[in-house]
Write a protein that holds these residues in place. Structure first.
Motif, PDB file in Angstrom:
ATOM      1  N   HIS A  82     -12.158  -2.970   0.372  1.00  0.00           N
ATOM      2  CA  HIS A  82     -11.982  -2.752  -1.067  1.00  0.00           C
ATOM      3  C   HIS A  82     -12.262  -1.290  -1.412  1.00  0.00           C
ATOM      4  O   HIS A  82     -13.207  -0.689  -0.879  1.00  0.00           O
ATOM      5  N   ARG A  83     -11.475  -0.765  -2.317  1.00  0.00           N
ATOM      6  CA  ARG A  83     -11.560   0.680  -2.590  1.00  0.00           C
ATOM      7  C   ARG A  83     -12.767   1.064  -3.447  1.00  0.00           C
ATOM      8  O   ARG A  83     -13.046   2.241  -3.627  1.00  0.00           O
ATOM      9  N   ARG A  84     -13.454   0.066  -4.016  1.00  0.00           N
ATOM     10  CA  ARG A  84     -14.649   0.364  -4.826  1.00  0.00           C
ATOM     11  C   ARG A  84     -15.863  -0.340  -4.201  1.00  0.00           C
ATOM     12  O   ARG A  84     -15.749  -0.958  -3.147  1.00  0.00           O
ATOM     13  N   GLN A 140     -10.155   2.718   1.721  1.00  0.00           N
ATOM     14  CA  GLN A 140      -8.719   2.479   1.598  1.00  0.00           C
ATOM     15  C   GLN A 140      -8.135   2.348   2.993  1.00  0.00           C
ATOM     16  O   GLN A 140      -8.545   3.091   3.892  1.00  0.00           O
ATOM     17  N   ILE A 192      -3.123  -7.116  -2.998  1.00  0.00           N
ATOM     18  CA  ILE A 192      -3.481  -6.227  -4.104  1.00  0.00           C
ATOM     19  C   ILE A 192      -2.671  -6.553  -5.363  1.00  0.00           C
ATOM     20  O   ILE A 192      -2.597  -5.742  -6.279  1.00  0.00           O
ATOM     21  N   GLY A 193      -2.085  -7.727  -5.406  1.00  0.00           N
ATOM     22  CA  GLY A 193      -1.388  -8.176  -6.609  1.00  0.00           C
ATOM     23  C   GLY A 193       0.115  -8.339  -6.389  1.00  0.00           C
ATOM     24  O   GLY A 193       0.644  -7.984  -5.332  1.00  0.00           O
ATOM     25  N   LEU A 249       0.816  -1.210   0.000  1.00  0.00           N
ATOM     26  CA  LEU A 249       0.000   0.000   0.000  1.00  0.00           C
ATOM     27  C   LEU A 249       0.852   1.263   0.000  1.00  0.00           C
ATOM     28  O   LEU A 249       0.357   2.343  -0.316  1.00  0.00           O
ATOM     29  N   VAL A 307      -6.941  -6.631   2.336  1.00  0.00           N
ATOM     30  CA  VAL A 307      -7.120  -5.510   1.405  1.00  0.00           C
ATOM     31  C   VAL A 307      -7.091  -6.027  -0.022  1.00  0.00           C
ATOM     32  O   VAL A 307      -6.179  -6.787  -0.384  1.00  0.00           O
ATOM     33  N   GLY A 308      -8.027  -5.585  -0.842  1.00  0.00           N
ATOM     34  CA  GLY A 308      -8.038  -5.955  -2.259  1.00  0.00           C
ATOM     35  C   GLY A 308      -9.397  -6.478  -2.670  1.00  0.00           C
ATOM     36  O   GLY A 308     -10.200  -6.886  -1.812  1.00  0.00           O
ATOM     37  N   GLY A 309      -9.638  -6.474  -3.975  1.00  0.00           N
ATOM     38  CA  GLY A 309     -10.935  -6.943  -4.466  1.00  0.00           C
ATOM     39  C   GLY A 309     -10.808  -7.929  -5.603  1.00  0.00           C
ATOM     40  O   GLY A 309     -11.787  -8.270  -6.264  1.00  0.00           O
ATOM     41  N   GLY A 310      -9.585  -8.413  -5.837  1.00  0.00           N
ATOM     42  CA  GLY A 310      -9.358  -9.372  -6.925  1.00  0.00           C
ATOM     43  C   GLY A 310      -9.450 -10.809  -6.437  1.00  0.00           C
ATOM     44  O   GLY A 310      -9.768 -11.074  -5.266  1.00  0.00           O
ATOM     45  N   ASP A 311      -9.148 -11.743  -7.313  1.00  0.00           N
ATOM     46  CA  ASP A 311      -9.214 -13.164  -6.950  1.00  0.00           C
ATOM     47  C   ASP A 311      -8.306 -13.488  -5.769  1.00  0.00           C
ATOM     48  O   ASP A 311      -8.671 -14.279  -4.896  1.00  0.00           O
ATOM     49  N   SER A 312      -7.123 -12.876  -5.726  1.00  0.00           N
ATOM     50  CA  SER A 312      -6.205 -13.167  -4.615  1.00  0.00           C
ATOM     51  C   SER A 312      -6.831 -12.788  -3.288  1.00  0.00           C
ATOM     52  O   SER A 312      -6.804 -13.564  -2.331  1.00  0.00           O
ATOM     53  N   MET A 321     -15.929 -16.868  -7.172  1.00  0.00           N
ATOM     54  CA  MET A 321     -15.204 -16.551  -5.931  1.00  0.00           C
ATOM     55  C   MET A 321     -16.012 -15.540  -5.111  1.00  0.00           C
ATOM     56  O   MET A 321     -16.065 -15.623  -3.881  1.00  0.00           O
ATOM     57  N   GLU A 349      -9.721 -15.134  -2.454  1.00  0.00           N
ATOM     58  CA  GLU A 349      -9.220 -16.476  -2.144  1.00  0.00           C
ATOM     59  C   GLU A 349      -8.555 -16.482  -0.755  1.00  0.00           C
ATOM     60  O   GLU A 349      -8.780 -17.377   0.058  1.00  0.00           O
ATOM     61  N   ARG A 353     -13.457  -7.124  -8.219  1.00  0.00           N
ATOM     62  CA  ARG A 353     -12.870  -7.490  -9.510  1.00  0.00           C
ATOM     63  C   ARG A 353     -12.850  -9.019  -9.664  1.00  0.00           C
ATOM     64  O   ARG A 353     -12.777  -9.538 -10.769  1.00  0.00           O
TER      65      ARG A 353
HETATM   66  P1  NAP Z   1      -5.680  -8.155  -9.397  1.00  0.00           P
HETATM   67  O1  NAP Z   1      -6.668  -8.970 -10.148  1.00  0.00           O
HETATM   68  O2  NAP Z   1      -4.855  -7.166 -10.117  1.00  0.00           O
HETATM   69  O3  NAP Z   1      -6.503  -7.408  -8.251  1.00  0.00           O
HETATM   70  C1  NAP Z   1      -5.877  -6.482  -7.423  1.00  0.00           C
HETATM   71  C2  NAP Z   1      -6.939  -5.899  -6.507  1.00  0.00           C
HETATM   72  O4  NAP Z   1      -6.314  -5.025  -5.594  1.00  0.00           O
HETATM   73  C3  NAP Z   1      -8.008  -5.088  -7.256  1.00  0.00           C
HETATM   74  O5  NAP Z   1      -9.274  -5.324  -6.692  1.00  0.00           O
HETATM   75  C4  NAP Z   1      -7.545  -3.655  -7.036  1.00  0.00           C
HETATM   76  O6  NAP Z   1      -8.623  -2.747  -6.939  1.00  0.00           O
HETATM   77  C5  NAP Z   1      -6.877  -3.736  -5.695  1.00  0.00           C
HETATM   78  N1  NAP Z   1      -5.803  -2.771  -5.575  1.00  0.00           N
HETATM   79  C6  NAP Z   1      -4.738  -2.570  -6.399  1.00  0.00           C
HETATM   80  N2  NAP Z   1      -3.937  -1.609  -5.923  1.00  0.00           N
HETATM   81  C7  NAP Z   1      -4.511  -1.168  -4.778  1.00  0.00           C
HETATM   82  C8  NAP Z   1      -4.155  -0.186  -3.835  1.00  0.00           C
HETATM   83  N3  NAP Z   1      -3.047   0.552  -3.945  1.00  0.00           N
HETATM   84  N4  NAP Z   1      -4.986   0.005  -2.773  1.00  0.00           N
HETATM   85  C9  NAP Z   1      -6.101  -0.742  -2.625  1.00  0.00           C
HETATM   86  N5  NAP Z   1      -6.493  -1.692  -3.483  1.00  0.00           N
HETATM   87  C10 NAP Z   1      -5.698  -1.902  -4.554  1.00  0.00           C
HETATM   88  O7  NAP Z   1      -4.622  -9.061  -8.594  1.00  0.00           O
HETATM   89  P2  NAP Z   1      -4.824 -10.512  -7.957  1.00  0.00           P
HETATM   90  O8  NAP Z   1      -6.090 -10.594  -7.211  1.00  0.00           O
HETATM   91  O9  NAP Z   1      -3.551 -10.791  -7.246  1.00  0.00           O
HETATM   92  O10 NAP Z   1      -4.905 -11.462  -9.218  1.00  0.00           O
HETATM   93  C11 NAP Z   1      -3.864 -11.470 -10.199  1.00  0.00           C
HETATM   94  C12 NAP Z   1      -4.229 -12.492 -11.288  1.00  0.00           C
HETATM   95  O11 NAP Z   1      -4.183 -13.817 -10.736  1.00  0.00           O
HETATM   96  C13 NAP Z   1      -5.641 -12.304 -11.818  1.00  0.00           C
HETATM   97  O12 NAP Z   1      -5.639 -12.605 -13.185  1.00  0.00           O
HETATM   98  C14 NAP Z   1      -6.441 -13.305 -11.051  1.00  0.00           C
HETATM   99  O13 NAP Z   1      -7.608 -13.739 -11.746  1.00  0.00           O
HETATM  100  C15 NAP Z   1      -5.432 -14.448 -10.894  1.00  0.00           C
HETATM  101  N6  NAP Z   1      -5.754 -15.248  -9.692  1.00  0.00           N
HETATM  102  C16 NAP Z   1      -6.584 -16.323  -9.839  1.00  0.00           C
HETATM  103  C17 NAP Z   1      -6.933 -17.086  -8.734  1.00  0.00           C
HETATM  104  C18 NAP Z   1      -7.819 -18.264  -8.910  1.00  0.00           C
HETATM  105  O14 NAP Z   1      -8.430 -18.390  -9.936  1.00  0.00           O
HETATM  106  N7  NAP Z   1      -7.922 -19.146  -7.949  1.00  0.00           N
HETATM  107  C19 NAP Z   1      -6.433 -16.760  -7.471  1.00  0.00           C
HETATM  108  C20 NAP Z   1      -5.602 -15.640  -7.348  1.00  0.00           C
HETATM  109  C21 NAP Z   1      -5.291 -14.888  -8.469  1.00  0.00           C
HETATM  110  P3  NAP Z   1      -9.515  -2.391  -8.236  1.00  0.00           P
HETATM  111  O15 NAP Z   1     -10.422  -3.575  -8.429  1.00  0.00           O
HETATM  112  O16 NAP Z   1     -10.218  -1.159  -7.810  1.00  0.00           O
HETATM  113  O17 NAP Z   1      -8.550  -2.184  -9.355  1.00  0.00           O
END
Ligand code: NAP
Length: 316
Positions: free
Chosen positions: A180-182, A208, A243-244, A124, A156-161, A191, A164, A186
């Motif tokens: 999550h900031r929104r 945030q 958050i990735g 962050l 913190v975060g809204g993606g798959d990670s 999931m 999960e 995502r």
């Molecule tokens: P991601 O999809 O890039 O999601 C990152 C999340 O963190 C988003 O929700 C984003 O918000 C939020 N974020 C980013 N920067 C931030 C900040 N500075 N402050 C607050 N929130 C922030 O990353 P990921 O979840 O690590 O996934 C990466 C890839 O791996 C994806 O393709 C995902 O599908 C895959 N994956 C798959 C699985 C599975 O299928 N089992 C598991 C884990 C990951 P916004 O939404 O507002 O951008």
């Protein structure tokens, strides 16, 4: 041209050091360029230098501190004759053999290169993160979830990670709040549905994390609304930042095949071969799925064996 070595290994996490142990024991006299201590992203030893207790690395029934585990691996690599340079590689040229690797103006040449530069968890950017990582603040639920039995924690975060990790963490924690900031996730629908149905998961939408409280362990986080800027406190004893990740692949742009979406190095299935013959990759720089010390070490072993066999067939 500089002397030509058999193998140069770039990066010194579990993958690079395991590759060093194996190639050294195969009499390939590896040169390991381990990174720069002052750098937060390329520190020698990799991400385990940022952790405290490691309880899931086989062979340590009482656990081991991350930095101690790396010091052991490094000593083991040196015991068999690995030469180590504590600097950061500044440029590579994989367009011809022997391959070129530079530290500023110093040139090194090798018939084979093993890339193990790892990845970084995105953070962050709060000052408290550096102080509290490994002390209630984590970037890996698989590694640290066990320490949070009975706690109330935040992810913190809204993606798959994030989803999960939050779902996994409900095995241990009493309550998991996803920040999550929104106001929509995502993460994939399946999931999301799983998280919405989980009674231990709550959501802090449009928020945030703007501060993490606690001197020696996490005692709470400050949430700032992304809608109206209002500030509140969430009393949690654990914070998972999900958050990735970012692979450390800047050096290899235009040199090796990178996944166009994620930026990770592409390796051929069931091997450590990259698209350049004689260049191998292992560890988190080519793994966005497992990201564990033990899988990185395993892939380092694969890269060493692949390099050894490739050198035998093509150079020696
Ligand atoms: P991601 O999809 O890039 O999601 C990152 C999340 O963190 C988003 O929700 C984003 O918000 C939020 N974020 C980013 N920067 C931030 C900040 N500075 N402050 C607050 N929130 C922030 O990353 P990921 O979840 O690590 O996934 C990466 C890839 O791996 C994806 O393709 C995902 O599908 C895959 N994956 C798959 C699985 C599975 O299928 N089992 C598991 C884990 C990951 P916004 O939404 O507002 O951008």
């Amino acid at each position: 041209m500089a002397d030509v070595r058999d193998v140069i290994i770039i990066g010194s996490g579990p993958a690079g050091l395991t590759a060093a142990i194996y190639t050294a024991r195969a009499n390939l006299s590896p040169l390991l360029i381990e990174g720069e201590p002052s750098s937060s992203s390329d520190q020698p030893g990799g991400q385990l230098m940022l952790t405290t207790e490691v309880e899931n690395f086989p062979g340590f029934p009482d656990g081991i501190m991350g930095p101690d585990l790396m010091a052991n691996m490094r000593a083991q690599a040196q015991r068999f004759g690995t030469e180590i340079i504590t600097e950061k590689v500044t440029r590579v040229d994989f367009s011809q053999r022997p391959f070129g690797v530079w530290i500023r103006d110093d040139e090194y040449r090798a018939n084979a290169v093993i890339v193990s530069t790892g990845a970084q968890s995105l953070m962050l950017g709060l000052e408290a993160e550096q102080r509290l990582i490994g002390h209630g603040l984590s970037t890996c639920a698989t590694c640290d979830g066990f320490f949070f039995r009975g706690h109330e924690i935040a992810v913190v975060g809204g993606g798959d990670s994030a989803i999960e990790e939050a779902t996994f963490l409900t095995k241990f924690a009493d309550k998991v709040t996803i920040v999550h900031r929104r106001d929509e996730l995502r993460a994939s629908k399946i999931m999301q549905d799983r998280a919405f149905a989980n009674p231990k998961i709550e959501f802090a939408w449009n928020a945030q994390v703007t501060e993490v409280f606690g001197e020696t362990s996490v005692t709470g986080v400050e949430l700032t609304s992304t809608v109206d800027g209002s500030v509140s406190t969430l009393p949690v004893t654990g914070l998972f930042v999900a958050i990735g990740h970012r692979p450390n692949t800047d050096l290899f742009v235009d040199q090796l095949d990178l996944d166009p979406t994620t930026g990770y190095l592409v390796t051929k299935p069931d091997s450590s071969y990259t698209d350049v013959d004689g260049v191998f990759a292992c560890g988190d720089v080519q793994d966005d799925v497992y990201r564990q010390a033990i899988t990185a070490a395993g892939s380092g072993c694969m890269a060493a064996i692949d390099a050894e066999r490739w050198l035998e067939a093509n150079v020696h």
